[in-house]
Design a protein around this motif. Structure first.
Motif, PDB file in Angstrom:
ATOM      1  N   THR A   1       0.726  -1.081  -0.232  1.00 21.10           N
ATOM      2  CA  THR A   1       0.228   0.155   0.270  1.00 21.10           C
ATOM      3  C   THR A   1       0.605   1.435  -0.120  1.00 21.10           C
ATOM      4  O   THR A   1       1.698   1.437   0.850  1.00 21.10           O
ATOM      5  CB  THR A   1      -0.756   0.194   1.331  1.00 21.10           C
ATOM      6  OG1 THR A   1      -1.928  -1.284   1.242  1.00 21.10           O
ATOM      7  CG2 THR A   1      -2.097   1.503   1.471  1.00 21.10           C
ATOM      8  N   HIS A   2       0.645   2.260  -0.698  1.00 22.73           N
ATOM      9  CA  HIS A   2       0.926   3.345  -0.798  1.00 22.73           C
ATOM     10  C   HIS A   2       0.063   4.831  -1.007  1.00 22.73           C
ATOM     11  O   HIS A   2      -0.915   3.976  -1.822  1.00 22.73           O
ATOM     12  CB  HIS A   2       2.356   3.719  -1.653  1.00 22.73           C
ATOM     13  CG  HIS A   2       2.121   3.814  -3.107  1.00 22.73           C
ATOM     14  ND1 HIS A   2       1.653   2.914  -3.947  1.00 22.73           N
ATOM     15  CD2 HIS A   2       2.027   5.244  -4.029  1.00 22.73           C
ATOM     16  CE1 HIS A   2       1.346   3.251  -4.942  1.00 22.73           C
ATOM     17  NE2 HIS A   2       1.270   4.514  -5.253  1.00 22.73           N
TER      18      HIS A   2
ATOM     19  N   ASP B   1      11.977  -5.093  -4.918  1.00 22.34           N
ATOM     20  CA  ASP B   1      13.847  -4.128  -6.001  1.00 22.34           C
ATOM     21  C   ASP B   1      12.959  -3.971  -7.305  1.00 22.34           C
ATOM     22  O   ASP B   1      13.386  -3.091  -7.835  1.00 22.34           O
ATOM     23  CB  ASP B   1      14.797  -4.865  -6.281  1.00 22.34           C
ATOM     24  CG  ASP B   1      16.036  -4.733  -6.255  1.00 22.34           C
ATOM     25  OD1 ASP B   1      15.788  -2.885  -5.458  1.00 22.34           O
ATOM     26  OD2 ASP B   1      17.247  -5.619  -7.003  1.00 22.34           O
ATOM     27  N   GLN B   2      11.933  -3.949  -7.226  1.00 19.20           N
ATOM     28  CA  GLN B   2      10.457  -4.118  -8.552  1.00 19.20           C
ATOM     29  C   GLN B   2      10.202  -2.189  -8.589  1.00 19.20           C
ATOM     30  O   GLN B   2      10.995  -1.907  -8.048  1.00 19.20           O
ATOM     31  CB  GLN B   2       9.659  -4.719  -9.406  1.00 19.20           C
ATOM     32  CG  GLN B   2       9.737  -6.858  -9.064  1.00 19.20           C
ATOM     33  CD  GLN B   2      10.711  -6.861 -10.426  1.00 19.20           C
ATOM     34  OE1 GLN B   2      10.162  -6.100 -11.311  1.00 19.20           O
ATOM     35  NE2 GLN B   2      11.993  -7.483  -9.996  1.00 19.20           N
ATOM     36  N   PRO B   3      10.330  -1.368  -9.707  1.00 22.63           N
ATOM     37  CA  PRO B   3      10.277  -0.861  -9.912  1.00 22.63           C
ATOM     38  C   PRO B   3       9.307   0.082  -9.399  1.00 22.63           C
ATOM     39  O   PRO B   3       7.209  -1.385  -9.046  1.00 22.63           O
ATOM     40  CB  PRO B   3       9.600  -0.305 -11.447  1.00 22.63           C
ATOM     41  CG  PRO B   3      10.034  -0.879 -11.753  1.00 22.63           C
ATOM     42  CD  PRO B   3      10.691  -2.497 -10.602  1.00 22.63           C
ATOM     43  N   GLY B   4       8.377   1.276  -8.562  1.00 24.14           N
ATOM     44  CA  GLY B   4       7.239   1.142  -7.377  1.00 24.14           C
ATOM     45  C   GLY B   4       6.790   0.812  -6.440  1.00 24.14           C
ATOM     46  O   GLY B   4       7.599   1.499  -5.451  1.00 24.14           O
ATOM     47  N   PHE B   5       8.175  -0.467  -6.621  1.00 24.76           N
ATOM     48  CA  PHE B   5       8.032  -1.226  -4.468  1.00 24.76           C
ATOM     49  C   PHE B   5       9.255  -0.911  -4.206  1.00 24.76           C
ATOM     50  O   PHE B   5       9.425  -0.173  -2.925  1.00 24.76           O
ATOM     51  CB  PHE B   5       8.071  -2.451  -4.803  1.00 24.76           C
ATOM     52  CG  PHE B   5       6.566  -2.963  -4.975  1.00 24.76           C
ATOM     53  CD1 PHE B   5       5.473  -2.916  -4.457  1.00 24.76           C
ATOM     54  CD2 PHE B   5       6.432  -3.871  -6.717  1.00 24.76           C
ATOM     55  CE1 PHE B   5       4.210  -3.496  -5.330  1.00 24.76           C
ATOM     56  CE2 PHE B   5       5.546  -5.026  -7.069  1.00 24.76           C
ATOM     57  CZ  PHE B   5       3.957  -4.174  -6.032  1.00 24.76           C
TER      58      PHE B   5
ATOM     59  N   ASP C   1      10.706   2.030  -4.450  1.00 25.52           N
ATOM     60  CA  ASP C   1      10.328   3.360  -4.415  1.00 25.52           C
ATOM     61  C   ASP C   1       9.674   3.450  -2.524  1.00 25.52           C
ATOM     62  O   ASP C   1       9.549   4.801  -1.579  1.00 25.52           O
ATOM     63  CB  ASP C   1       9.943   4.277  -4.984  1.00 25.52           C
ATOM     64  CG  ASP C   1      10.756   4.453  -6.068  1.00 25.52           C
ATOM     65  OD1 ASP C   1      11.778   4.172  -6.444  1.00 25.52           O
ATOM     66  OD2 ASP C   1      10.062   4.245  -7.635  1.00 25.52           O
ATOM     67  N   TYR C   2       8.668   2.441  -2.508  1.00 26.86           N
ATOM     68  CA  TYR C   2       8.086   2.495  -1.203  1.00 26.86           C
ATOM     69  C   TYR C   2       8.237   1.661  -0.339  1.00 26.86           C
ATOM     70  O   TYR C   2       6.749   0.495  -0.426  1.00 26.86           O
ATOM     71  CB  TYR C   2       6.154   2.729  -1.490  1.00 26.86           C
ATOM     72  CG  TYR C   2       5.622   3.819  -2.409  1.00 26.86           C
ATOM     73  CD1 TYR C   2       5.881   5.549  -1.697  1.00 26.86           C
ATOM     74  CD2 TYR C   2       5.985   3.772  -3.736  1.00 26.86           C
ATOM     75  CE1 TYR C   2       5.546   6.127  -2.749  1.00 26.86           C
ATOM     76  CE2 TYR C   2       6.375   4.654  -4.518  1.00 26.86           C
ATOM     77  CZ  TYR C   2       6.110   6.306  -3.666  1.00 26.86           C
ATOM     78  OH  TYR C   2       4.877   7.542  -4.505  1.00 26.86           O
ATOM     79  N   PRO C   3       9.417   1.206   0.522  1.00 25.83           N
ATOM     80  CA  PRO C   3       9.884  -0.508   0.918  1.00 25.83           C
ATOM     81  C   PRO C   3       9.273  -0.779   2.347  1.00 25.83           C
ATOM     82  O   PRO C   3       8.968  -1.640   2.274  1.00 25.83           O
ATOM     83  CB  PRO C   3      11.377   0.233   0.944  1.00 25.83           C
ATOM     84  CG  PRO C   3      11.727   1.276   0.821  1.00 25.83           C
ATOM     85  CD  PRO C   3      10.497   2.026   0.184  1.00 25.83           C
TER      86      PRO C   3
END
Length: 70
Positions: free
Chosen positions: A10-11, A40-44, A46-48
């Motif tokens: 969720t973000h 490590d995938q795009p998007g994820f 950025d919001y670990p």
């Protein structure tokens, strides 16, 4: 009680939560491994801190009340 483990990410996006169901797993260890695979995938990446593991019981009603449509 038997249960499975749901992995969610969720973000916040445009003033609301953007939820993604990553998957449903038999064990908590498998759920944690799934997070490691996608973190490590795009998007994820950025919001670990958006990952959550939710234990979910099997063979149990989850929504036991009615609903109204607005």
């Amino acid at each position: 009680m038997d249960k499975v483990y749901l992995v969610w990410h969720t973000h916040e996006l445009n003033d609301h939560d953007d939820d993604k169901l990553i998957g449903v797993y038999r064990t908590e260890a498998a759920a944690r491994a799934a997070i490691e695979r996608v973190a490590d995938q795009p998007g994820f990446r950025d919001y670990p801190y958006g990952f959550e593991i939710c234990p979910y019981p099997l063979d149990k009603d989850q929504w036991t009340e009615g609903f109204i449509t607005v």
